[in-house]
Write an enzyme that holds these catalytic residues in place. Structure first.
Site, PDB file in Angstrom:
ATOM      1  N   TYR A 299       0.825  -1.218   0.000  1.00 41.82           N
ATOM      2  CA  TYR A 299       0.000   0.000   0.000  1.00 41.82           C
ATOM      3  C   TYR A 299       0.858   1.267   0.000  1.00 41.82           C
ATOM      4  O   TYR A 299       0.628   2.170  -0.821  1.00 41.82           O
ATOM      5  CB  TYR A 299      -0.951  -0.014   1.194  1.00 41.82           C
ATOM      6  N   GLU A 306       1.950   6.089  -7.289  1.00 43.17           N
ATOM      7  CA  GLU A 306       0.835   6.901  -7.782  1.00 43.17           C
ATOM      8  C   GLU A 306       1.168   8.390  -7.672  1.00 43.17           C
ATOM      9  O   GLU A 306       0.910   9.171  -8.603  1.00 43.17           O
ATOM     10  CB  GLU A 306      -0.433   6.583  -6.995  1.00 43.17           C
TER      11      GLU A 306
END
Length: 372
Positions: A299, A306
């Site tokens: 994560y 991102e």
């Protein structure tokens, strides 16, 4: 003054010659309080039932006969709470309870589970169940309960629902497995991942588009749980994939995009099998451990990639003015897409922290159940 209405969870009860069993239909149980007394049982917990979100559920039942509290217990699992009440020995040969409650009033949230009504090996199942109820019910009433068309319909609905969810989870697993395998083979063959996005562009878009079903499923009662968490994940991932990456040809050629797809697909390789085995009521410690452990690394790594993709795309969207609107225009509305991405970048750490806390609480609960 408005009065609050107590919510009661759905309960199915059954019995043997020595025990009474309760199945309380709640998931994601938090702060449970179960008081098993000699003549009653009290319950209170936060949890989810059907398409409802998290609610406080309570009930108190005065039992038909007294029980042995020392030999009674309860257990919380992923799909329900199981309670076992030990009957006290009776002088009579027939130790069957004609009902669970001491009072004869019917409770709409309490139903008999005929498949869990067993007493001896000398009688057939139907004979056992009919003999247990012959004090209070005649044969016509018993047959009507056994052949209740609503129950048959509900069971059929459950089977169709489970079959669909199994198909969906299997399809998503196979699609993400294909993406992961294809990128791996591309790297082995070429020694790099430059232009690797082109190889898996369509499959990954199909996977992410179909993820909207994970929002619809809890809303229509196909799955139990929250719909907001998959909504946020769906919106954030598709913002990156269908907008930031899709309309930036330059970023598509960089290896950073396949790296992100590697992370996404590796997470899903254990998430969808975990959902599948839960539908089949199968416990697998390895899959469960990977499902609730890999995210600790993946994560933050995915969020970092991102953010890097968004940062590298700012100049592109600043020069092209894609998705931005300047005044004056017919709508009399201005929108700066670059500023929106910058604000999104600033808020990403807080969103990641919230998701990490949520997943850690889920991990603690899931792995704790496995060790009990």
């Amino acid at each position: 003054m408005a009065s609050s209405i107590d919510l009661h969870p759905p309960i199915h009860w059954g019995q043997t010659a020595s025990n009474v069993s309760l199945r309380i239909g709640l998931t994601d149980v938090k702060h449970p309080k179960v008081d098993i007394n000699e003549g009653s049982i009290k319950f209170q917990a936060n949890g989810c039932s059907g398409s409802r979100g998290e609610q406080l559920y309570t009930f108190e039942i005065e039992l038909y006969e007294k029980i042995d509290t020392n030999a009674s217990n309860y257990k919380i699992n992923d799909r329900e709470i199981s309670v076992t009440l030990k009957k006290k020995k009776s002088d009579s040969n027939n130790n069957a309870w004609p009902r669970l409650t001491k009072a004869s009033a019917k409770l709409p949230w309490l139903k008999a589970d005929f498949d869990r009504m067993t007493f001896s090996e000398d009688e057939s199942d139907d004979e056992q169940k009919k003999s247990m109820f012959n004090k209070n019910f005649n044969d016509d009433m018993y047959k009507s309960l056994r052949q209740d068309p609503r129950k048959s319909k509900a069971k059929g609905f459950l089977d169709h629902r489970t079959s669909w969810l199994l198909f969906y989870n299997l399809f998503q697993f196979m699609a993400y497995f294909w993406v992961f395998t294809r990128l791996t083979m591309y790297f082995i063959t070429h020694g790099h991942l430059k232009n690797g996005y082109r190889v898996v562009e369509n499959p990954i878009k199909i996977c992410q588009a179909l993820a909207i079903l994970e929002i619809i499923h809890p809303l229509i009662g196909f799955t139990k749980g929250d719909w907001l968490t998959p909504l946020f994940q769906f919106l954030f991932r598709n913002l990156i994939l269908f907008i930031v990456i899709n309309f930036n040809r330059q970023i598509q050629t960089l290896p950073i995009v396949p790296y992100l797809l590697f992370v996404w697909s590796f997470v899903e390789l254990f998430r969808y099998p975990y959902y599948g085995i839960r539908l089949l009521n199968i416990d697998n410690r390895i899959i469960t451990w990977f499902r609730y452990t890999l995210w600790i690394i993946l994560y933050p790594l995915g969020a970092f990639i991102e953010g890097l993709i968004i940062y590298k795309s700012l100049n592109h969207y600043h020069s092209t003015r894609y998705f931005s609107m300047a005044l004056p225009n017919k709508l009399n509305f201005a929108f700066n897409f670059v500023l929106f991405l910058q604000i999104y970048l600033a808020l990403m750490p807080f969103g990641l922290l919230h998701m990490m806390r949520y997943m850690w609480s889920q991990r603690t609960k899931a792995l704790k159940k496995k060790t009990q």
